[in-house]
Structures are given as C-alpha cells and as structure tokens.
Design an enzyme around this catalytic site. Structure first.
Site, short mmCIF file in Angstrom:
data_model
loop_
_atom_site.label_atom_id
_atom_site.label_comp_id
_atom_site.label_asym_id
_atom_site.label_seq_id
_atom_site.Cartn_x
_atom_site.Cartn_y
_atom_site.Cartn_z
CG ASP A 19 -1.71 1.21 1.43
OD1 ASP A 19 -2.36 1.63 0.45
OD2 ASP A 19 -1.69 1.78 2.54
CG ASP A 21 -1.73 7.69 0.57
OD1 ASP A 21 -0.95 8.64 0.64
OD2 ASP A 21 -2.45 7.47 -0.43
#
Length: 200
Positions: A19, A21
């Site tokens: 991922d 953020d």
C-alpha cells in the site's frame, strides 16, 4: 533489554505488494487534515476515528459515504476534488516510513514488487517520488485500475497478476483495516506495518 522486532519479509514470500499512504509514506495525518478542512467548508466535522475507519478507499468513494452518513446534499466528486487539492498543498510534509523503505530497497531486484493503492495514479506516483522509491516499482495498481476497491481484494489480485506471483505467495504490507481485509480476502500474507511507526 528487549530488542525491538524489525519489519520483515516472510520466508514464503515470492512477491511483495505495498500500500502507499500510511505504509510507504506517513501521509495519513495529511489526508486527515485535508478531509477536515474540506468538511469544514461543507459545515460538518470528520473525527480521526471516522477517518481511519474509511482509510484505504478512494476519495470519491469516501465522499459518497460521508454524504450518506451526514445526510448532506453535495456533489461527492466536487468534495473529493477539494479534498485532494488540500492534500496536494501539504504532501511535501510527508515523511517516508523507514522500516518499509528499507525493505523496498533491500528487495528491489530480488523479488518482484508492486504497489496497490486506493489513491489515484497522479497522487500515488507523487507520493512514491517524494519518498524516493518511485523507480523501485514497475507496477502500480490505483483506483483507476479496478472497479471494486479495498476491502475488496481486486487491487491486490491485479498487483499479483502484474508481478506474476500466485496470491498465496504474495506478502502485502498495509496500514489500514480495510487494506488488511483486502489482502486476507485475496489469500495473501498480510502484514500490518503500524506497530513499526506512529501514524499520528
């Protein structure tokens, strides 16, 4: 003295998916402020608890949920655009998350790697560039690339397909409950990075 456990790659992993953020870059506090500033313009308040319960979703999808939750009449796309504008003003403040950056650099060229994010390609590339790891990834799956976003597994399944690794041999590094659920639903090894740094 107890040694602090290090973030590690599972010995069974043949591919790594990250991922962005809150995993590669500590942008979550900046996203929170951007949502709060935008919500204030529309006359309502977003708490950190509410924000984190929705983290991992694209801005438009989050805006739709906020509109429904607060019973307000606004254009979700307009809200999302304003939120992204506020985010862009402060994106340069984001700090790279060192334990994750270390793994990315260590395994570049050793294991196939991809990113899987609920953000747009523009913001994903900007965030990776500021974290100094944009060139470490050949594949980035964004909100524009799949129909069903986290907590659905589609983002990570697409990433696994692009790096050519079966889901069961993919290790996903995530920070949000929705992202962890997406990875587990995809049949992948899910690693929560939040114990290795402070989000807010």
């Amino acid at each position: 003295m107890t040694k602090i456990q290090e973030l590690a790659v599972d010995p069974k992993a043949k591919g790594l998916i990250f991922d962005i953020d809150g995993t590669i870059s500590d942008t979550m506090s900046i996203h929170l402020i951007a949502y709060q500033e935008t919500a204030a313009e529309y006359g309502f308040e977003i708490t950190p608890e509410l924000f984190f319960s929705m983290s991992g979703m694209p801005a438009y999808q989050t805006s739709v949920l906020l509109k429904e939750k607060f019973g307000l009449d606004f254009d979700p796309q307009e809200f999302a655009n304003k939120k992204e504008y506020h985010f862009l003003q402060n994106i340069y403040k984001a700090e790279p998350i060192k334990p994750v950056i270390k793994i990315i650099r260590e395994y570049t060229g050793k294991l196939p790697m991809a990113c899987g994010t609920g953000g747009t390609r523009f913001y994903a590339k900007k965030t990776l560039e500021l974290a100094g790891v944009l060139d470490n990834f050949d594949h980035i799956v964004t909100a524009e690339d799949v129909e069903n976003h986290k907590p659905h597994p589609d983002t990570f399944l697409k990433a696994a397909e692009l790096i050519g690794v079966d889901p069961e041999y993919c290790q996903v590094f995530e920070d949000s409950p929705l992202g962890i659920r997406a990875a587990e639903t995809a049949g992948m090894m899910a690693t929560d990075v939040t114990p290795f740094y402070t989000k807010l």
